[in-house]
Write an enzyme that holds these catalytic residues in place. Structure first.
Site, PDB file in Angstrom:
ATOM      1  N   ASP A 212      37.735 -70.582  87.975  1.00 24.99           N
ATOM      2  CA  ASP A 212      37.277 -71.043  89.291  1.00 24.99           C
ATOM      3  C   ASP A 212      37.313 -69.932  90.333  1.00 24.99           C
ATOM      4  O   ASP A 212      37.474 -70.186  91.526  1.00 24.99           O
ATOM      5  CB  ASP A 212      38.116 -72.236  89.787  1.00 24.99           C
ATOM      6  CG  ASP A 212      38.220 -73.339  88.750  1.00 24.99           C
ATOM      7  OD1 ASP A 212      37.175 -73.763  88.244  1.00 24.99           O
ATOM      8  OD2 ASP A 212      39.353 -73.752  88.445  1.00 24.99           O
ATOM      9  N   GLU A 213      37.127 -68.685  89.911  1.00 28.99           N
ATOM     10  CA  GLU A 213      37.238 -67.560  90.832  1.00 28.99           C
ATOM     11  C   GLU A 213      35.948 -67.275  91.603  1.00 28.99           C
ATOM     12  O   GLU A 213      35.940 -66.429  92.502  1.00 28.99           O
ATOM     13  CB  GLU A 213      37.638 -66.273  90.078  1.00 28.99           C
ATOM     14  CG  GLU A 213      38.937 -66.362  89.331  1.00 28.99           C
ATOM     15  CD  GLU A 213      38.744 -66.763  87.869  1.00 28.99           C
ATOM     16  OE1 GLU A 213      39.691 -66.614  87.088  1.00 28.99           O
ATOM     17  OE2 GLU A 213      37.634 -67.226  87.530  1.00 28.99           O
TER      18      GLU A 213
ATOM     19  N   LYS B 215      32.967 -66.783  89.637  1.00 26.85           N
ATOM     20  CA  LYS B 215      32.169 -65.980  88.705  1.00 26.85           C
ATOM     21  C   LYS B 215      30.695 -66.338  88.788  1.00 26.85           C
ATOM     22  O   LYS B 215      29.831 -65.479  88.648  1.00 26.85           O
ATOM     23  CB  LYS B 215      32.657 -66.204  87.264  1.00 26.85           C
ATOM     24  CG  LYS B 215      34.040 -65.702  86.971  1.00 26.85           C
ATOM     25  CD  LYS B 215      34.401 -65.894  85.510  1.00 26.85           C
ATOM     26  CE  LYS B 215      34.416 -67.338  85.075  1.00 26.85           C
ATOM     27  NZ  LYS B 215      35.385 -68.180  85.797  1.00 26.85           N
TER      28      LYS B 215
ATOM     29  N   GLY C 282      32.682 -74.670  84.688  1.00 23.27           N
ATOM     30  CA  GLY C 282      31.770 -75.076  85.749  1.00 23.27           C
ATOM     31  C   GLY C 282      31.512 -73.937  86.707  1.00 23.27           C
ATOM     32  O   GLY C 282      32.439 -73.337  87.242  1.00 23.27           O
ATOM     33  N   HIS C 283      30.241 -73.583  86.905  1.00 24.87           N
ATOM     34  CA  HIS C 283      29.858 -72.545  87.845  1.00 24.87           C
ATOM     35  C   HIS C 283      28.966 -73.154  88.917  1.00 24.87           C
ATOM     36  O   HIS C 283      28.009 -73.869  88.599  1.00 24.87           O
ATOM     37  CB  HIS C 283      29.100 -71.413  87.144  1.00 24.87           C
ATOM     38  CG  HIS C 283      29.952 -70.585  86.245  1.00 24.87           C
ATOM     39  ND1 HIS C 283      29.434 -69.689  85.340  1.00 24.87           N
ATOM     40  CD2 HIS C 283      31.287 -70.510  86.106  1.00 24.87           C
ATOM     41  CE1 HIS C 283      30.421 -69.096  84.680  1.00 24.87           C
ATOM     42  NE2 HIS C 283      31.550 -69.589  85.136  1.00 24.87           N
TER      43      HIS C 283
ATOM     44  N   GLN D 264      36.027 -69.739  82.176  1.00 22.72           N
ATOM     45  CA  GLN D 264      37.427 -69.887  82.603  1.00 22.72           C
ATOM     46  C   GLN D 264      37.959 -68.542  83.133  1.00 22.72           C
ATOM     47  O   GLN D 264      37.229 -67.808  83.765  1.00 22.72           O
ATOM     48  CB  GLN D 264      38.300 -70.434  81.466  1.00 22.72           C
ATOM     49  CG  GLN D 264      38.103 -71.912  81.196  1.00 22.72           C
ATOM     50  CD  GLN D 264      36.997 -72.201  80.213  1.00 22.72           C
ATOM     51  OE1 GLN D 264      36.792 -71.471  79.261  1.00 22.72           O
ATOM     52  NE2 GLN D 264      36.272 -73.269  80.449  1.00 22.72           N
TER      53      GLN D 264
ATOM     54  N   SER E  43      32.989 -60.938  98.568  1.00 17.46           N
ATOM     55  CA  SER E  43      32.176 -62.101  98.938  1.00 17.46           C
ATOM     56  C   SER E  43      32.761 -62.746 100.184  1.00 17.46           C
ATOM     57  O   SER E  43      33.961 -63.016 100.250  1.00 17.46           O
ATOM     58  CB  SER E  43      32.141 -63.113  97.789  1.00 17.46           C
ATOM     59  OG  SER E  43      31.498 -64.308  98.194  1.00 17.46           O
TER      60      SER E  43
END
Length: 420
Positions: free
Chosen positions: A12-13, A15, A39-40, A203, A396
């Protein structure tokens, strides 16, 4: 040039955004591991795309995306996702390929996943999508690959409901199948040197089966080490490893989390970061656990993944804070640690030793160069680089694609280890 993008924390970084940003300049994006539990979220203009199996480069019409050999693929989830992409105007036919060595998730795997975790004395907190069970059957050597869909003798050994399930998707899957090793090693080998190829992980490194917080990990190879085998290339053909991390730490599910906020002491900060950072699972909707940026764990991830440079996300979440704290060590009963241990009891007993930094108390959402950032934000980044010995090449400052500051181009470097 082959660039690996991995999560350098517990997933969840961000990516998805980083891969999407880099994919605009890539010809091929290969997702090399994981399943539909990943999940992205990609925000492009006024559209938001939530991807689980399809690699993040899919929204670019000239980019080929490949589901790699290290993945476990639920056909039902895959084709539902492709239908949703088509409804948003994304034309994917002919651009989505699947390694014929990738394994398939069957209905029986999903059922077994839910039952197994419920029976555990210490539940892992899986998504219940059959991912770990599919990897387990792969290790037991009775899984089903895309290539096996033409192997009737093997399929006859499956439960009737699993055979019926595969029959629905057999033709569509085989039409998309590719021998990935042959595909990736055309021209001068490992694709022509002039081509830009992204190898996308799932992940995060701390959830990797081998180097993560076992047993509270995913079942696949989320570390950079899995990129070569998952993408059908050799390890010497990897040119750069980019690690993505958030300005703070999060974790979903059970397992040790040394820098986690104490709700009794940091409840207000915890809620603020969770809501401001939208820290809810893309796949499950579960609220994520939140804590200080853990530089001890992040340094471990850099060391075990040969990370050449880093992408820092969610820095804007700190805009309104008077003070920022980062974890620089662990305190245990009678001892302090400056390394990330393998012992789960030791990690669970660890308490964060933090260092304080002043906040910048202003919005950075409109910053488009590193020099535009407030001095305290730059000081925060500089300390991270100094502690890790790895440069931060991308920052970001928001969800939109244009809210991305590139300090050094990933495509034009083979990766210096010296901080910028």
């Amino acid at each position: 040039m082959n660039v690996v993008v991995i999560g350098a924390q517990w997933g969840d970084e961000g990516k998805g955004k980083i891969v999407d940003y880099l994919a605009d300049g890539a010809e091929i994006v290969v997702r090399y591991s994981g399943g539909a539990n990943a999940g992205h979220t990609i925000v492009n203009g006024d559209r938001t795309y939530k991807l689980h199996l399809v690699p993040s480069g899919i929204i670019y019409p000239d980019t080929t995306v490949i589901l790699g050999s290290g993945m476990v693929i639920d056909p039902e989830a895959l084709f539902r996702e492709l239908e949703e992409l088509a409804e948003t105007g994304v034309s994917w036919e002919g651009r989505v390929l699947i390694s014929d060595r990738a394994h398939l998730v069957l209905p029986g795997h999903r059922e077994e996943d839910v039952n197994r975790d419920a029976e555990r004395a210490r539940p892992i907190g899986t998504t219940g999508r059959g991912i770990g069970i599919a990897y387990a059957h792969k290790a037991l050597r009775d899984g089903v690959r895309i290539a096996d869909l033409e192997w009737d003798a093997h399929l006859s050994e499956l439960a009737p409901e699993d055979r019926q399930f595969l029959e629905i998707y057999r033709d569509r899957l085989t039409d998309m199948a590719v021998d990935l090793a042959s595909f990736m090693n055309v021209g001068s080998g490992a694709r022509a040197e002039t081509q830009r190829v992204l190898l996308e992980g799932a992940q995060g490194a701390l959830l990797d089966l081998d180097i993560g917080t076992y047993p509270y990990v995913s079942s696949g190879s989320s570390a950079a080490g899995g990129a070569a085998s998952g993408a059908g290339i050799g390890p010497r053909n990897i040119d750069h490893v980019l690690g993505v991390f958030k300005a703070y730490s999060t974790r979903v599910g059970n397992g040790p989390f040394p820098s986690e906020f104490d709700s009794n002491l940091n409840g207000e900060l915890e809620n603020y970061i969770r809501e401001t950072g939208r820290e809810y699972g893309v796949t499950t909707g579960r609220p994520r656990r939140v804590g200080y940026l853990d530089l001890v764990a992040l340094r471990y991830a850099c060391q075990t993944n040969s990370i050449d440079s880093l992408a820092l996300t969610h820095l804007d979440v700190y805009d309104e804070l008077d003070e920022i704290r980062v974890c620089v060590g662990y305190e245990t009963d009678g001892d302090t640690l400056d390394y990330f241990p393998s012992s789960i009891p030791l990690l669970e007993a660890a308490r964060p030793i933090t260092r304080r930094f002043p906040g910048w108390k202003s919005s950075i959402a409109d910053c488009r160069s590193y020099d535009d950032l407030p001095a305290p934000a730059r000081e925060y980044v500089a300390f991270i680089e100094q502690y890790l010995g790895v440069p931060v090449s991308i920052v970001s400052v928001g969800y939109q694609r244009e809210q991305t500051i590139v300090r050094s181009s990933i495509w034009n470097t083979t990766g210096s280890k010296e901080p910028a």
